[in-house]
Enzyme design. Structure first.
Site, PDB file in Angstrom:
ATOM      1  N   GLY A  28      20.105  -8.775   6.010  1.00 48.94           N
ATOM      2  CA  GLY A  28      19.270  -7.871   6.798  1.00 48.94           C
ATOM      3  C   GLY A  28      18.745  -8.513   8.073  1.00 48.94           C
ATOM      4  N   ALA A  29      17.683  -7.886   8.645  1.00 49.32           N
ATOM      5  CA  ALA A  29      17.188  -8.275   9.982  1.00 49.32           C
ATOM      6  C   ALA A  29      18.391  -8.291  10.925  1.00 49.32           C
ATOM      7  CB  ALA A  29      16.468  -9.620   9.949  1.00 49.32           C
ATOM      8  N   HIS A  31      21.364  -7.824  13.659  1.00 47.53           N
ATOM      9  CA  HIS A  31      21.498  -7.984  15.107  1.00 47.53           C
ATOM     10  C   HIS A  31      22.967  -7.757  15.456  1.00 47.53           C
ATOM     11  CE1 HIS A  31      23.107 -11.842  13.926  1.00 47.53           C
ATOM     12  NE2 HIS A  31      21.956 -12.166  13.340  1.00 47.53           N
ATOM     13  N   GLY A  33      25.332  -9.664  15.938  1.00 55.57           N
ATOM     14  CA  GLY A  33      26.292 -10.453  15.150  1.00 55.57           C
ATOM     15  C   GLY A  33      26.712  -9.694  13.896  1.00 55.57           C
ATOM     16  N   HIS A  34      25.737  -9.123  13.193  1.00 55.81           N
ATOM     17  CA  HIS A  34      26.069  -8.345  11.993  1.00 55.81           C
ATOM     18  C   HIS A  34      26.899  -7.113  12.356  1.00 55.81           C
ATOM     19  CE1 HIS A  34      22.196 -10.342  10.661  1.00 55.81           C
ATOM     20  NE2 HIS A  34      23.013 -10.678   9.690  1.00 55.81           N
ATOM     21  N   GLY A 145      30.978 -14.053   9.126  1.00 51.87           N
ATOM     22  CA  GLY A 145      30.976 -14.557  10.497  1.00 51.87           C
ATOM     23  C   GLY A 145      31.295 -16.045  10.564  1.00 51.87           C
ATOM     24  N   ASP A 148      28.374 -18.997  10.370  1.00 51.77           N
ATOM     25  CA  ASP A 148      28.134 -19.789   9.155  1.00 51.77           C
ATOM     26  C   ASP A 148      29.491 -20.331   8.705  1.00 51.77           C
ATOM     27  OD1 ASP A 148      25.235 -19.248   8.784  1.00 51.77           O
ATOM     28  OD2 ASP A 148      25.948 -17.195   8.664  1.00 51.77           O
ATOM     29  N   GLN A 151      30.070 -21.849   5.195  1.00 51.90           N
ATOM     30  CA  GLN A 151      30.011 -20.743   4.227  1.00 51.90           C
ATOM     31  C   GLN A 151      31.333 -19.978   4.200  1.00 51.90           C
ATOM     32  OE1 GLN A 151      26.534 -17.936   3.683  1.00 51.90           O
ATOM     33  NE2 GLN A 151      27.763 -16.616   5.007  1.00 51.90           N
ATOM     34  N   SER A 184      19.265 -14.206  12.630  1.00 49.83           N
ATOM     35  CA  SER A 184      17.990 -13.552  12.289  1.00 49.83           C
ATOM     36  C   SER A 184      16.840 -14.538  12.456  1.00 49.83           C
ATOM     37  CB  SER A 184      18.028 -13.030  10.858  1.00 49.83           C
ATOM     38  OG  SER A 184      19.138 -12.168  10.693  1.00 49.83           O
TER      39      SER A 184
HETATM   40  O1  PAF Z   1      25.348 -15.196   5.466  1.00 48.57           O
HETATM   41  C1  PAF Z   1      24.454 -14.579   4.846  1.00 48.57           C
HETATM   42  O2  PAF Z   1      23.718 -13.765   5.388  1.00 48.57           O
HETATM   43  C2  PAF Z   1      24.279 -14.857   3.359  1.00 48.57           C
HETATM   44  O3  PAF Z   1      24.511 -16.187   3.065  1.00 48.57           O
HETATM   45  C3  PAF Z   1      25.150 -13.947   2.473  1.00 48.57           C
HETATM   46  C4  PAF Z   1      26.626 -14.193   2.703  1.00 48.57           C
HETATM   47  C5  PAF Z   1      24.808 -12.491   2.757  1.00 48.57           C
HETATM   48  C6  PAF Z   1      24.849 -14.229   0.998  1.00 48.57           C
HETATM   49  O4  PAF Z   1      23.500 -14.016   0.694  1.00 48.57           O
END
Ligand code: PAF
Length: 281
Positions: A28-29, A31, A33-34, A145, A148, A151, A184
């Site tokens: 959430g929050a 922007h 990017g999301h 994205g 990260d 990740q 965020s």
């Molecule tokens: O990148 C994020 O916002 C978080 O790590 C994710 C992938 C939603 C998991 O909580």
């Protein structure tokens, strides 16, 4: 667009969606990017995009910002409606974790370096919730994205190693005009800190422009900036492996500005003159 908060309603709403389904997991929050992840989901061929909004307690260590992490569900929902999203899943922690979770996904050796070294347990929490969100929403595609980057690599490894039937799509980092990667957590920065924080993207640009010694070039910019407390500045191969001369690599940085920890990374084309292994500064 439906907004659902519990498992039963999610299952019912999900059953009405036909065709190729993409999941965009978020905290959430939202922007730009999301929103770029949602657009990447559509571009990857999704007939329907599901966005999850869940601040996952499992990936926050005691003392981190779980309680204060920015939350603005109404603004988030408005933005997603304008992007043609079909379904928003915004559960509370007790919906995702109806009982105290005992089991975690072990993220493997790629989680022992960089973010994983600084934030023990973080990637176990991320991979665990991502796996649960895959089970709950049943996507064909999931979008993450490059911001990260570690990740993203670990989620690709999760899907490969556990044979999860999901195609992972990545989307490039979205930056503000001053170069700062959208996050965020940028909301925590004061105006002065925001100016200082630009050093991260400037450092990465300098590193990307020096294929012979990207770390040295980036480190100089960070040192000159002042007030940037560097956690790591590292060069890896694309899968967080050792970089090789003449190959594609990733230059990653984490630093604290004020009290805000920021991360960023760029792709680097190493020149044949590059000799060093992974370097930290
Ligand atoms: O990148 C994020 O916002 C978080 O790590 C994710 C992938 C939603 C998991 O909580």
């Amino acid at each position: 667009m439906k907004v659902v908060t519990d498992r039963a309603t999610l299952t019912q709403a999900r059953s009405t969606l036909d065709g190729t389904i993409a999941l965009v997991p978020t905290m959430g929050a939202l922007h730009d990017g999301h929103l770029s992840l949602v657009r990447a989901a559509h571009a990857a061929g999704a007939d329907h995009v599901i966005v999850s909004i869940f601040v996952n307690p499992l990936q926050f260590a005691p003392g981190e910002d779980f309680e204060t992490y920015p939350r603005d569900i109404n603004a988030d929902v408005d933005m997603l409606a304008a992007e043609g999203v079909s379904l928003v899943f915004t559960p509370t922690p007790d919906v995702v974790y109806p009982s105290q979770p005992r089991v975690r996904i072990a993220p493997g050796p790629g989680a022992e370096i960089l973010e994983g070294a600084s934030r023990p347990g973080f990637f176990a929490g991320v991979l665990t919730v991502v796996t649960k969100l895959f089970h709950l929403t049943g996507p064909d595609i999931a979008v993450f994205g490059e911001k990260d980057y570690q990740q993203l690599v670990l989620i690709r490894q999760l899907v490969t190693d556990l044979d999860l039937p999901v195609r992972i799509v990545s989307a490039p980092t979205v930056r503000d005009v001053d170069g700062l990667a959208k996050s965020s957590r940028n909301a925590y920065l004061s105006a002065n800190e925001r100016d200082t924080a630009q050093a991260l993207s400037r450092a990465l640009s300098a590193g990307a422009a020096d294929g012979a010694d990207p770390v040295a070039a980036a480190a100089k910019v960070l040192a000159d900036a002042g007030d940037v407390d560097v956690d790591y500045l590292a060069l890896t191969g694309p899968d967080l492996d050792a970089p090789i001369a003449g190959g594609e690599a990733r230059l990653l940085v984490a630093a604290t500005v004020g009290s805000t920890r920021l991360i960023d990374n760029v792709s680097v084309s190493l020149s044949p003159e590059f000799t060093a292994p992974i370097k930290h500064a």
